[in-house]
Design an enzyme around this catalytic site. Structure first.
Site, PDB file in Angstrom:
ATOM      1  N   GLN A   1      31.168  30.818  -3.071  1.00 33.46           N
ATOM      2  CA  GLN A   1      30.491  29.251  -3.331  1.00 33.46           C
ATOM      3  C   GLN A   1      31.572  28.516  -2.291  1.00 33.46           C
ATOM      4  OE1 GLN A   1      31.448  26.239  -6.909  1.00 33.46           O
ATOM      5  NE2 GLN A   1      30.792  28.558  -7.502  1.00 33.46           N
TER       6      GLN A   1
ATOM      7  N   GLU B   1      36.961  18.934  -4.234  1.00 29.82           N
ATOM      8  CA  GLU B   1      37.259  19.112  -5.534  1.00 29.82           C
ATOM      9  C   GLU B   1      38.822  19.352  -5.744  1.00 29.82           C
ATOM     10  OE1 GLU B   1      34.280  22.222  -6.971  1.00 29.82           O
ATOM     11  OE2 GLU B   1      35.209  23.759  -6.176  1.00 29.82           O
TER      12      GLU B   1
ATOM     13  N   HIS C   1      30.484  23.826  -1.078  1.00 26.45           N
ATOM     14  CA  HIS C   1      30.143  22.234  -1.380  1.00 26.45           C
ATOM     15  C   HIS C   1      30.164  22.172  -0.054  1.00 26.45           C
ATOM     16  CE1 HIS C   1      31.184  23.861  -5.473  1.00 26.45           C
ATOM     17  NE2 HIS C   1      32.020  24.129  -5.083  1.00 26.45           N
TER      18      HIS C   1
ATOM     19  N   ARG D   1      25.717  29.221  -2.939  1.00 23.04           N
ATOM     20  CA  ARG D   1      26.828  30.312  -2.993  1.00 23.04           C
ATOM     21  C   ARG D   1      26.234  31.426  -2.373  1.00 23.04           C
ATOM     22  NH1 ARG D   1      23.997  27.788  -7.421  1.00 23.04           N
ATOM     23  NH2 ARG D   1      25.398  26.812  -8.950  1.00 23.04           N
TER      24      ARG D   1
END
Length: 457
Positions: free
Chosen positions: A108, A135, A110, A311
């Site tokens: 994945q 993250e 983001h 994804r």
């Protein structure tokens, strides 16, 4: 007199299929320490993520009043500070999590802020937020994952040494890539780097557009090689200088991933991405648009408050291959550049028992404004850390040991799994009350000194 800005939180846990099962899951064990009356850990159920924050998908509650933390900070902006409230729409700028990973999460990325706004407007069901989601991951137990594109010399090695991979991307695509980047794999010239990125984009897109039939045939061959020749898996006698140092480990992971997700493109994406292992306390930072996948372990994760995921593999969920291959930056770098080195945290004072026992407060400070994390290890009974008030909110979770937390006149007992919200500008003291090391992680947002960081960049 205003209420003391220290709240014990009740936090929810998600049961995604990839989570560790029952009491094996740290996320479940932590949730159970402060659970709603209808929650009990089921021995056969996977528990994946403990969420700590104000995100509406799984908002944390004040244990005492059962009001959501979101309600409380919107009623009283001073809890997160006027500045943070105005900048982030009256919500916490970060989402703090514990992940317990039994099997691989999806491959994945983001989206960045601009793309997130576009995807959310176009498809709010699959992209529920308009925010970016950089993250940071900190290992609680040994962790395995995939993070960012490998150095090009490694990708070239695998194209030569792993016949099913070359077969899947196609001889023409593989040769074009090799010829384009040959001799300039490590160049730092921006024009050359850009050319290399475009070549990587073309090659990766070719892989991701493989048909299910060709993926299945190539996977069968790949797994057979991994099972039959683990000691020489992914090695080549013609290029020994680029052979991986751990062929048997790569073979075992290939077999394991195919067992979890049979005939999945992810088994081949693996050869494009850095395989990262983190020991407890080690960290990595993922920018928006960085491709990654977590494979196993328990981790602390902190991110900008968003639930957007694009994804493309290792998942039964919605796959958006077109968006993924278009959005990636195709930056390539060795593992060392993905890891984030902590530094000493300067705004906490340790008392004498803390100093003499080798206690520590270390800061994980990624290059973004929304969050930083401090890990504190107090190694003796009576060891104490006093944190200066900061001009933003904090969430604290205990992952080991026992102690107490004090803000103003209010002191609360702390055990493993307990979670607390600490309001802006409040001095906070934590103290160990047991013989075992008392470990806490504190996520916080302090915009002081980060004025030059523009949201989304």
């Amino acid at each position: 007199m205003p209420p003391v800005p220290l709240l014990r939180l009740q936090c929810g846990v998600n049961s995604y299929d990839w989570g560790k099962v029952g009491h094996e899951s740290a996320a479940a064990k932590y949730a159970a320490t402060t659970a709603a009356s209808d929650f009990s850990i089921q021995s056969d159920k996977p528990y994946a993520e403990l969420w700590m924050g104000t995100h509406p998908s799984l908002p944390s509650k004040d244990l005492e009043t059962q009001r959501t933390l979101l309600d409380m900070v919107q009623d009283n902006q001073a809890l997160i500070s006027q500045e943070v409230s105005e900048r982030y729409g009256g919500k916490l700028p970060f989402l703090f999590k514990v992940l317990s990973i039994r099997k691989a999460l999806s491959i994945q990325a983001h989206p960045n802020k601009k793309l997130a706004e576009k995807l959310h407007a176009r498809d709010p069901r699959n992209y529920p937020d308009d925010n970016h989601k950089p993250e940071m991951t900190i290992a609680i137990t040994p962790f395995e994952g995939l993070c960012g594109f490998r150095p090009l010399v490694e990708i070239i090695h695998f194209l030569k040494a792993v016949a099913p991979l070359r077969q899947l991307v196609g001889e023409r695509a593989a040769s074009e890539f090799e010829n384009t980047v040959k001799g300039s794999e490590e160049s730092e010239d921006p024009a050359v780097t850009e050319k290399n990125k475009q070549a990587l984009r073309t090659l990766f897109t070719s892989l991701m557009r493989s048909s299910p039939e060709s993926i299945e045939a190539a996977t069968k061959e790949l797994v057979a090689i991994a099972q039959n020749s683990p000691e020489t898996f992914t090695t080549s006698s013609s290029t020994p200088e680029t052979n991986p140092t751990n062929p048997a480990e790569l073979a075992a992971i290939t077999v394991r991933l195919n067992g979890q997700f049979p005939n999945d493109i992810g088994s081949f994406v693996f050869f494009f991405l850095n395989f990262v292992k983190l020991e407890p306390g080690e960290a990595m930072f993922l920018k928006a648009d960085d491709i990654h996948a977590y494979i196993s372990g328990d981790i602390i994760e902190c991110m900008a408050s968003s639930d957007n995921v694009v994804r493309a593999g290792f998942t039964p969920k919605f796959k958006d291959v077109d968006t993924l291959v278009d959005m990636l930056t195709y930056s390539y770098a060795p593992i060392a550049e993905q890891k984030l080195e902590p530094t000493d945290y300067p705004y906490a004072v340790l008392n004498a028992p803390a100093y003499s026992s080798g206690s520590s407060c270390i800061l994980y400070d990624p290059p973004i404004e929304e969050f930083s994390v401090v890990k504190t290890d107090l190694k003796r009974q009576g060891a104490k850390a006093t944190f200066d008030g900061i001009s933003g909110p904090s969430i604290v979770i205990c992952t080991a040991g026992a102690g107490k937390i004090t803000v103003g006149p209010k002191t609360e007992e702390v055990n493993e799994g307990y979670v607390f919200f600490v309001g802006a500008n409040a001095e906070c003291i934590i103290e160990s009350t047991g013989e075992d090391t008392f470990t806490t992680f504190k996520a916080f947002c302090d915009l002081t000194g980060k004025e030059d960081m523009v949201n989304g960049n």
